[in-house]
Design a protein around this motif. Structure first.
Motif, PDB file in Angstrom:
ATOM      1  N   VAL A   1      -7.753 -20.264   4.276  1.00 49.58           N
ATOM      2  CA  VAL A   1      -6.891 -19.083   4.207  1.00 49.58           C
ATOM      3  C   VAL A   1      -5.476 -19.531   4.548  1.00 49.58           C
ATOM      4  O   VAL A   1      -5.253 -20.112   5.614  1.00 49.58           O
ATOM      5  CB  VAL A   1      -7.372 -17.998   5.184  1.00 49.58           C
ATOM      6  CG1 VAL A   1      -6.513 -16.745   5.037  1.00 49.58           C
ATOM      7  CG2 VAL A   1      -8.847 -17.663   4.953  1.00 49.58           C
ATOM      8  N   LEU A   2      -4.532 -19.281   3.645  1.00 49.96           N
ATOM      9  CA  LEU A   2      -3.171 -19.766   3.842  1.00 49.96           C
ATOM     10  C   LEU A   2      -2.382 -18.842   4.766  1.00 49.96           C
ATOM     11  O   LEU A   2      -2.328 -17.626   4.547  1.00 49.96           O
ATOM     12  CB  LEU A   2      -2.449 -19.891   2.504  1.00 49.96           C
ATOM     13  CG  LEU A   2      -3.078 -20.825   1.471  1.00 49.96           C
ATOM     14  CD1 LEU A   2      -2.117 -21.016   0.294  1.00 49.96           C
ATOM     15  CD2 LEU A   2      -3.452 -22.166   2.071  1.00 49.96           C
ATOM     16  N   ALA A   3      -1.788 -19.434   5.787  1.00 51.61           N
ATOM     17  CA  ALA A   3      -0.920 -18.694   6.697  1.00 51.61           C
ATOM     18  C   ALA A   3       0.521 -18.993   6.306  1.00 51.61           C
ATOM     19  O   ALA A   3       1.111 -19.977   6.755  1.00 51.61           O
ATOM     20  CB  ALA A   3      -1.192 -19.105   8.137  1.00 51.61           C
ATOM     21  N   LEU A   4       1.071 -18.157   5.423  1.00 52.61           N
ATOM     22  CA  LEU A   4       2.447 -18.323   4.972  1.00 52.61           C
ATOM     23  C   LEU A   4       3.374 -17.511   5.871  1.00 52.61           C
ATOM     24  O   LEU A   4       2.973 -16.497   6.445  1.00 52.61           O
ATOM     25  CB  LEU A   4       2.580 -17.857   3.522  1.00 52.61           C
ATOM     26  CG  LEU A   4       1.596 -18.461   2.516  1.00 52.61           C
ATOM     27  CD1 LEU A   4       1.860 -17.901   1.125  1.00 52.61           C
ATOM     28  CD2 LEU A   4       1.689 -19.974   2.521  1.00 52.61           C
ATOM     29  N   ASP A   5       4.616 -17.939   5.975  1.00 49.67           N
ATOM     30  CA  ASP A   5       5.565 -17.190   6.783  1.00 49.67           C
ATOM     31  C   ASP A   5       5.703 -15.778   6.234  1.00 49.67           C
ATOM     32  O   ASP A   5       5.710 -15.571   5.023  1.00 49.67           O
ATOM     33  CB  ASP A   5       6.928 -17.901   6.764  1.00 49.67           C
ATOM     34  CG  ASP A   5       7.751 -17.572   7.994  1.00 49.67           C
ATOM     35  OD1 ASP A   5       7.170 -17.469   9.087  1.00 49.67           O
ATOM     36  OD2 ASP A   5       8.972 -17.423   7.864  1.00 49.67           O
ATOM     37  N   ASP A   6       5.774 -14.787   7.119  1.00 52.87           N
ATOM     38  CA  ASP A   6       5.880 -13.375   6.760  1.00 52.87           C
ATOM     39  C   ASP A   6       4.527 -12.806   6.318  1.00 52.87           C
ATOM     40  O   ASP A   6       4.460 -11.743   5.709  1.00 52.87           O
ATOM     41  CB  ASP A   6       6.929 -13.163   5.655  1.00 52.87           C
ATOM     42  CG  ASP A   6       7.355 -11.713   5.510  1.00 52.87           C
ATOM     43  OD1 ASP A   6       7.468 -11.011   6.530  1.00 52.87           O
ATOM     44  OD2 ASP A   6       7.558 -11.265   4.364  1.00 52.87           O
ATOM     45  N   VAL A   7       3.432 -13.488   6.637  1.00 50.22           N
ATOM     46  CA  VAL A   7       2.105 -13.049   6.220  1.00 50.22           C
ATOM     47  C   VAL A   7       1.742 -11.718   6.875  1.00 50.22           C
ATOM     48  O   VAL A   7       2.153 -11.411   7.994  1.00 50.22           O
ATOM     49  CB  VAL A   7       1.043 -14.127   6.570  1.00 50.22           C
ATOM     50  CG1 VAL A   7       0.861 -14.247   8.084  1.00 50.22           C
ATOM     51  CG2 VAL A   7      -0.289 -13.814   5.893  1.00 50.22           C
ATOM     52  N   ILE A   8       0.973 -10.913   6.142  1.00 47.35           N
ATOM     53  CA  ILE A   8       0.453  -9.648   6.675  1.00 47.35           C
ATOM     54  C   ILE A   8      -0.803  -9.974   7.492  1.00 47.35           C
ATOM     55  O   ILE A   8      -1.786 -10.483   6.941  1.00 47.35           O
ATOM     56  CB  ILE A   8       0.117  -8.679   5.534  1.00 47.35           C
ATOM     57  CG1 ILE A   8       1.387  -8.350   4.735  1.00 47.35           C
ATOM     58  CG2 ILE A   8      -0.524  -7.398   6.077  1.00 47.35           C
ATOM     59  CD1 ILE A   8       1.141  -7.549   3.467  1.00 47.35           C
ATOM     60  N   PRO A   9      -0.817  -9.711   8.792  1.00 46.76           N
ATOM     61  CA  PRO A   9      -1.948 -10.116   9.634  1.00 46.76           C
ATOM     62  C   PRO A   9      -3.298  -9.586   9.154  1.00 46.76           C
ATOM     63  O   PRO A   9      -4.297 -10.304   9.193  1.00 46.76           O
ATOM     64  CB  PRO A   9      -1.583  -9.550  11.011  1.00 46.76           C
ATOM     65  CG  PRO A   9      -0.103  -9.453  11.000  1.00 46.76           C
ATOM     66  CD  PRO A   9       0.268  -9.101   9.585  1.00 46.76           C
ATOM     67  N   PHE A  10      -3.333  -8.343   8.703  1.00 41.17           N
ATOM     68  CA  PHE A  10      -4.595  -7.759   8.243  1.00 41.17           C
ATOM     69  C   PHE A  10      -5.155  -8.545   7.063  1.00 41.17           C
ATOM     70  O   PHE A  10      -6.357  -8.814   6.989  1.00 41.17           O
ATOM     71  CB  PHE A  10      -4.382  -6.297   7.845  1.00 41.17           C
ATOM     72  CG  PHE A  10      -5.643  -5.541   7.533  1.00 41.17           C
ATOM     73  CD1 PHE A  10      -6.285  -4.791   8.501  1.00 41.17           C
ATOM     74  CD2 PHE A  10      -6.189  -5.571   6.257  1.00 41.17           C
ATOM     75  CE1 PHE A  10      -7.451  -4.092   8.215  1.00 41.17           C
ATOM     76  CE2 PHE A  10      -7.352  -4.886   5.951  1.00 41.17           C
ATOM     77  CZ  PHE A  10      -7.989  -4.137   6.946  1.00 41.17           C
ATOM     78  N   ASP A  11      -4.264  -8.907   6.133  1.00 37.81           N
ATOM     79  CA  ASP A  11      -4.698  -9.646   4.943  1.00 37.81           C
ATOM     80  C   ASP A  11      -5.249 -11.016   5.309  1.00 37.81           C
ATOM     81  O   ASP A  11      -6.166 -11.522   4.646  1.00 37.81           O
ATOM     82  CB  ASP A  11      -3.527  -9.819   3.972  1.00 37.81           C
ATOM     83  CG  ASP A  11      -3.094  -8.511   3.331  1.00 37.81           C
ATOM     84  OD1 ASP A  11      -3.687  -7.474   3.651  1.00 37.81           O
ATOM     85  OD2 ASP A  11      -2.153  -8.532   2.519  1.00 37.81           O
TER      86      ASP A  11
ATOM     87  N   ARG B   1       2.240 -10.987   1.772  1.00 33.31           N
ATOM     88  CA  ARG B   1       3.371 -11.084   2.703  1.00 33.31           C
ATOM     89  C   ARG B   1       4.119  -9.753   2.714  1.00 33.31           C
ATOM     90  O   ARG B   1       4.101  -9.020   1.735  1.00 33.31           O
ATOM     91  CB  ARG B   1       4.306 -12.227   2.288  1.00 33.31           C
ATOM     92  CG  ARG B   1       3.680 -13.604   2.434  1.00 33.31           C
ATOM     93  CD  ARG B   1       4.619 -14.696   1.953  1.00 33.31           C
ATOM     94  NE  ARG B   1       4.797 -14.636   0.512  1.00 33.31           N
ATOM     95  CZ  ARG B   1       5.704 -15.350  -0.149  1.00 33.31           C
ATOM     96  NH1 ARG B   1       6.519 -16.153   0.497  1.00 33.31           N
ATOM     97  NH2 ARG B   1       5.797 -15.250  -1.462  1.00 33.31           N
ATOM     98  N   HIS B   2       4.785  -9.465   3.831  1.00 32.77           N
ATOM     99  CA  HIS B   2       5.492  -8.196   3.937  1.00 32.77           C
ATOM    100  C   HIS B   2       6.519  -8.035   2.814  1.00 32.77           C
ATOM    101  O   HIS B   2       6.720  -6.941   2.295  1.00 32.77           O
ATOM    102  CB  HIS B   2       6.174  -8.085   5.309  1.00 32.77           C
ATOM    103  CG  HIS B   2       5.215  -7.966   6.450  1.00 32.77           C
ATOM    104  ND1 HIS B   2       4.851  -9.043   7.236  1.00 32.77           N
ATOM    105  CD2 HIS B   2       4.528  -6.902   6.932  1.00 32.77           C
ATOM    106  CE1 HIS B   2       3.995  -8.638   8.159  1.00 32.77           C
ATOM    107  NE2 HIS B   2       3.776  -7.352   7.990  1.00 32.77           N
ATOM    108  N   ASP B   3       7.175  -9.108   2.443  1.00 33.98           N
ATOM    109  CA  ASP B   3       8.095  -9.099   1.303  1.00 33.98           C
ATOM    110  C   ASP B   3       7.499  -9.993   0.219  1.00 33.98           C
ATOM    111  O   ASP B   3       7.724 -11.202   0.196  1.00 33.98           O
ATOM    112  CB  ASP B   3       9.477  -9.621   1.714  1.00 33.98           C
ATOM    113  CG  ASP B   3      10.460  -9.651   0.537  1.00 33.98           C
ATOM    114  OD1 ASP B   3      10.088  -9.181  -0.563  1.00 33.98           O
ATOM    115  OD2 ASP B   3      11.582 -10.149   0.719  1.00 33.98           O
ATOM    116  N   PRO B   4       6.742  -9.394  -0.700  1.00 29.47           N
ATOM    117  CA  PRO B   4       6.053 -10.220  -1.698  1.00 29.47           C
ATOM    118  C   PRO B   4       6.980 -10.872  -2.704  1.00 29.47           C
ATOM    119  O   PRO B   4       6.569 -11.807  -3.407  1.00 29.47           O
ATOM    120  CB  PRO B   4       5.115  -9.217  -2.395  1.00 29.47           C
ATOM    121  CG  PRO B   4       5.791  -7.901  -2.224  1.00 29.47           C
ATOM    122  CD  PRO B   4       6.455  -7.959  -0.878  1.00 29.47           C
TER     123      PRO B   4
END
Length: 313
Positions: A6-16, A74-77
């Motif tokens: 599971v990729l943890a990208l900056d600005d990731v949505i925690p729930f996703d 991400r919050h800003d897709p």
């Protein structure tokens, strides 16, 4: 055992991010054997996740060796993705690795060019932006998830859970997937799709020359309106009105009117105890049978099912 990254990208949505970690980590095979090895992968030592900071357990290079790579939203897709991540995804798909997205994580897959010519979905709220940004993708905004070869995409929030359970079912069969669904306290298969959750034909203030007539329709949708009356309200000829509606909304004037009536009906189903027949007349449908048919076609469920799902009591 399958390895999931599971990729943890900056600005990731925690729930996703948490949804696939939880589902795959708790999947058990007969004999209580683990079904998946789950990794959280990122390039940085820690990433911003809104109110949280997340420290990936492994670097991206480890994710390249996974059997399944999951890309959360991400919050800003629309934010540009790290080129290293895009290259990782392209290389993985070329090698035959499955790749899945949660919610607006589909923007990342599309940015990598992996969805061109494929059927995909994303959160309905971002669907219009997605369609404008990636016209080569066959976007289906009504489904909970879409499968096209090795690429899987899901709609918003809880639809990621539906997708993860579907992956478990594909990997290990119905019995294991049903057990994973029980652990998640969720149905293995949900009926319907995103359609009941979509706010339809709501004026946004960005509709050009049609702004005034859209507001007029909003106030008069309960009346028995004809195309000629809509054109008169707009101060336009019928043909000109139809052309402008198609250009600015992608719908005909009467299709837009139907969508407004259905949205008004949804509000009444949620907030009143009026009968379905009464609501049909209140919002402007000529008969309750016509209303029931169009409601089911548009929303994806019957008025009764919609009320049970969304009624505020």
């Amino acid at each position: 055992m399958h390895t999931v990254a599971v990729l943890a990208l900056d600005d990731v949505i925690p729930f996703d991010l948490a949804t696939p970690v939880q589902v795959f980590s708790t999947t058990r095979l007969p004999g209580e054997r683990a079904g998946y090895r789950v990794l959280v992968a990122g390039e940085a030592a820690s990433v911003d996740a809104g109110p949280l900071r997340i420290e990936p357990g492994v670097r991206l290079a480890e994710a390249a060796r996974a059997d399944l790579i999951v890309v959360p939203g991400r919050h800003d897709p629309t934010r540009p993705t790290d080129p290293a991540v895009l290259e990782l995804l392209r290389t993985a798909v070329a090698r035959g690795t499955r790749v899945a997205s949660i919610c607006v994580g589909a923007f990342t897959l599309a940015e990598a060019g992996l969805l061109d010519g494929r059927r995909a979905t994303t959160h309905w709220f971002a669907a219009a932006q997605f369609a404008r940004q990636f016209p080569a993708v066959h976007l289906d905004q009504d489904v909970l998830y879409a499968e096209d070869g090795p690429i899987l995409t899901s709609a918003g929030a809880s639809a990621g859970l539906d997708l993860c359970l579907r992956i478990v079912e594909r990997d290990y069969g119905v019995a294991v997937a049903a057990d994973a669904a029980r652990i998640a306290v969720a149905p293995l298969h949900r009926s319907g799709g995103q359609a009941p959750y979509i706010l339809r034909n709501r004026p946004t203030g960005r509709t050009g020359d049609l702004e005034s007539v859209l507001a007029w329709i909003e106030e008069n949708a309960h009346r028995r309106l004809t195309l000629a009356e809509l054109a008169a309200a707009a101060g336009l000829g019928v043909r000109t009105l139809s052309r402008r509606f198609t250009e600015e909304t992608g719908q005909s004037p009467m299709q837009w009117l139907t969508g407004v009536r259905i949205r008004h009906a949804q509000e009444l189903l949620e907030t009143t105890d009026h009968t379905v027949d009464r609501i049909a007349l209140q919002v402007g449908f000529p008969t309750s049978s016509n209303f029931r048919t169009l409601f089911a076609q548009t929303v994806g469920v019957t008025p009764g099912v919609y009320r049970k799902t969304f009624c505020s009591g």
